[in-house]
Design a protein around this motif. Structure first.
Motif, PDB file in Angstrom:
ATOM      1  N   GLN A   1      -0.513 109.108  -9.350  1.00 26.92           N
ATOM      2  CA  GLN A   1       0.897 109.438  -9.182  1.00 26.92           C
ATOM      3  C   GLN A   1       1.760 108.220  -8.860  1.00 26.92           C
ATOM      4  N   LEU A   2       1.150 107.029  -8.793  1.00 24.55           N
ATOM      5  CA  LEU A   2       1.878 105.833  -8.399  1.00 24.55           C
ATOM      6  C   LEU A   2       2.111 104.919  -9.596  1.00 24.55           C
ATOM      7  N   PRO A   3       3.299 104.321  -9.721  1.00 29.01           N
ATOM      8  CA  PRO A   3       3.583 103.448 -10.865  1.00 29.01           C
ATOM      9  C   PRO A   3       2.591 102.306 -11.021  1.00 29.01           C
ATOM     10  N   ALA A   4       2.095 101.752  -9.916  1.00 29.66           N
ATOM     11  CA  ALA A   4       1.151 100.642  -9.988  1.00 29.66           C
ATOM     12  C   ALA A   4      -0.264 101.101 -10.320  1.00 29.66           C
ATOM     13  N   GLY A   5      -0.507 102.392 -10.231  1.00 30.97           N
ATOM     14  CA  GLY A   5      -1.828 102.919 -10.543  1.00 30.97           C
ATOM     15  C   GLY A   5      -2.875 102.649  -9.483  1.00 30.97           C
TER      16      GLY A   5
ATOM     17  N   THR B   1      -2.592  98.000 -11.789  1.00 32.23           N
ATOM     18  CA  THR B   1      -2.098  96.625 -11.799  1.00 32.23           C
ATOM     19  C   THR B   1      -2.992  95.724 -10.954  1.00 32.23           C
ATOM     20  N   PRO B   2      -2.969  94.405 -11.202  1.00 33.84           N
ATOM     21  CA  PRO B   2      -3.774  93.492 -10.388  1.00 33.84           C
ATOM     22  C   PRO B   2      -3.312  93.520  -8.938  1.00 33.84           C
ATOM     23  N   ALA B   3      -4.254  93.375  -8.030  1.00 36.80           N
ATOM     24  CA  ALA B   3      -3.955  93.378  -6.596  1.00 36.80           C
ATOM     25  C   ALA B   3      -4.018  91.972  -6.030  1.00 36.80           C
ATOM     26  N   TYR B   4      -3.342  91.773  -4.920  1.00 38.96           N
ATOM     27  CA  TYR B   4      -3.538  90.563  -4.122  1.00 38.96           C
ATOM     28  C   TYR B   4      -4.258  90.978  -2.863  1.00 38.96           C
ATOM     29  N   ASP B   5      -5.414  90.394  -2.606  1.00 42.71           N
ATOM     30  CA  ASP B   5      -6.199  90.742  -1.429  1.00 42.71           C
ATOM     31  C   ASP B   5      -6.755  89.472  -0.818  1.00 42.71           C
TER      32      ASP B   5
ATOM     33  N   GLY C   1      -7.957  98.714  -6.931  1.00 41.60           N
ATOM     34  CA  GLY C   1      -8.294  97.918  -8.107  1.00 41.60           C
ATOM     35  C   GLY C   1      -8.930  96.618  -7.702  1.00 41.60           C
ATOM     36  N   SER C   2      -8.754  95.571  -8.506  1.00 41.66           N
ATOM     37  CA  SER C   2      -9.394  94.294  -8.241  1.00 41.66           C
ATOM     38  C   SER C   2      -8.368  93.186  -8.143  1.00 41.66           C
ATOM     39  N   ASP C   3      -8.759  92.127  -7.430  1.00 39.27           N
ATOM     40  CA  ASP C   3      -7.936  90.927  -7.286  1.00 39.27           C
ATOM     41  C   ASP C   3      -8.425  89.918  -8.316  1.00 39.27           C
TER      42      ASP C   3
END
Length: 305
Positions: free
Chosen positions: A217-221, A270-274, A291-293
């Motif tokens: 339900q979120l735009p960033a997925g 979308t790509p994450a920053y972690d 998701g993944s960074d």
């Protein structure tokens, strides 16, 4: 391994900082990043064992930190906290008001006691911390404050008490920014969306099941990371934000704007920053929701330059 900050390593060198709610979750991550950037951090909260564990983590990573117990709902406890901070440092440069709490319940099921507890923690406690930071140090020396709120901009079903309190903090942030600007004190807020934090473990199974479906339900997925909230707070505390005052920065992947008026692509994560090298421990059924960074390998992380 050290914190993979995107900021220059000595950004907060020589600065003193205080983070409430620093024993876990977003507050723990913020305390780690600030220490990695050179600040001497007081990690404050109600549970001594959790605070000392974070202080030990920071020390083992090469940073400087101290633990201090505080109940932000209790004015005397807040005053005692600042007496200790001022005795150790003589001034406070940076404050992050992350301490807070709520529970999930429909509005009609929230008792007067439950309502007051959440309001006193999230709104009154934040005010007490801001006021004491200002009167103890920032009125004379200036400084920067960041209040952590929540995505309550379209209402918060099942959390009416928290939504009301956080909305109050947003207005408080604006008001204090105006009143205190002439002293060189800036105050802003960060409003996280749904973040993959250790706090998710505190919700009952039914709520956790709903959280698992949220990425659809979120735009960033995906859910956000603690590092993404910490980075926003660090920016607002930094010299780069010296002309930023009274704002609330949303860290939610545009979820507070989405009205379900169009279909989202099914595989849009979308790509994450972690950057937090000590990631939160999440229940196994909630892992993978960020998701993944893409920067987890092959990047020089000794500096944010």
């Amino acid at each position: 391994m050290s914190y993979r900050t995107v900021f220059r390593n000595d950004l907060f060198a020589g600065r003193t900082a205080l983070v409430t709610g620093g024993g876990s979750g977003i507050g723990r991550c913020i305390a780690h990043e600030m220490a990695a950037l050179g600040a001497e951090v007081t990690v404050a909260g109600r549970t001594r064992a959790k605070l000392e564990a974070v202080v030990d983590e920071i020390a083992s990573d090469g940073g400087q930190a101290h633990a201090a117990e505080v109940d932000i709902r209790d004015q005397a406890s807040v005053e005692a906290l600042f007496v200790g901070v001022m005795e150790r440092h003589e001034r406070l440069d940076l404050l992050v008001n992350n301490g807070g709490g709520q529970f999930a319940a429909p509005a009609v099921a929230i008792s007067e006691r439950g309502w007051r507890a959440v309001i006193e923690t999230n709104l009154s406690g934040t005010f007490a911390m801001c006021k004491e930071a200002f009167t103890s140090s920032m009125a004379e020396h200036g400084g920067a404050i960041v209040n952590i709120v929540a995505d309550m901009f379209r209402g918060m079903p099942m959390m009416a008490h928290s939504g009301a309190a956080r909305a109050g903090v947003v207005n408080l942030t604006q008001t204090l920014a105006l009143e205190w600007a002439q002293t060189g004190t800036r105050i802003n807020a960060v409003a996280p969306g749904v973040i993959a934090s250790s706090g998710l473990s505190n919700y009952p199974d039914g709520v956790r099941e709903a959280i698992k479906e949220l990425p659809k339900q979120l735009p960033a997925g995906r859910l956000g990371t603690e590092s993404e909230v910490a980075a926003a707070a660090v920016f607002l505390l930094s010299p780069a934000a010296r002309y930023v005052n009274g704002v609330t920065l949303r860290v939610d992947g545009a979820s507070s704007l989405y009205r379900h008026s169009f279909d989202l692509a099914p595989d849009r994560m979308t790509p994450a920053y972690d950057g937090f090298h000590r990631k939160p421990s999440l229940p196994s059924d909630l892992e993978g929701l960020t998701g993944s960074d893409p920067d987890e390998s092959g990047l020089d992380r000794e500096s944010g330059d």
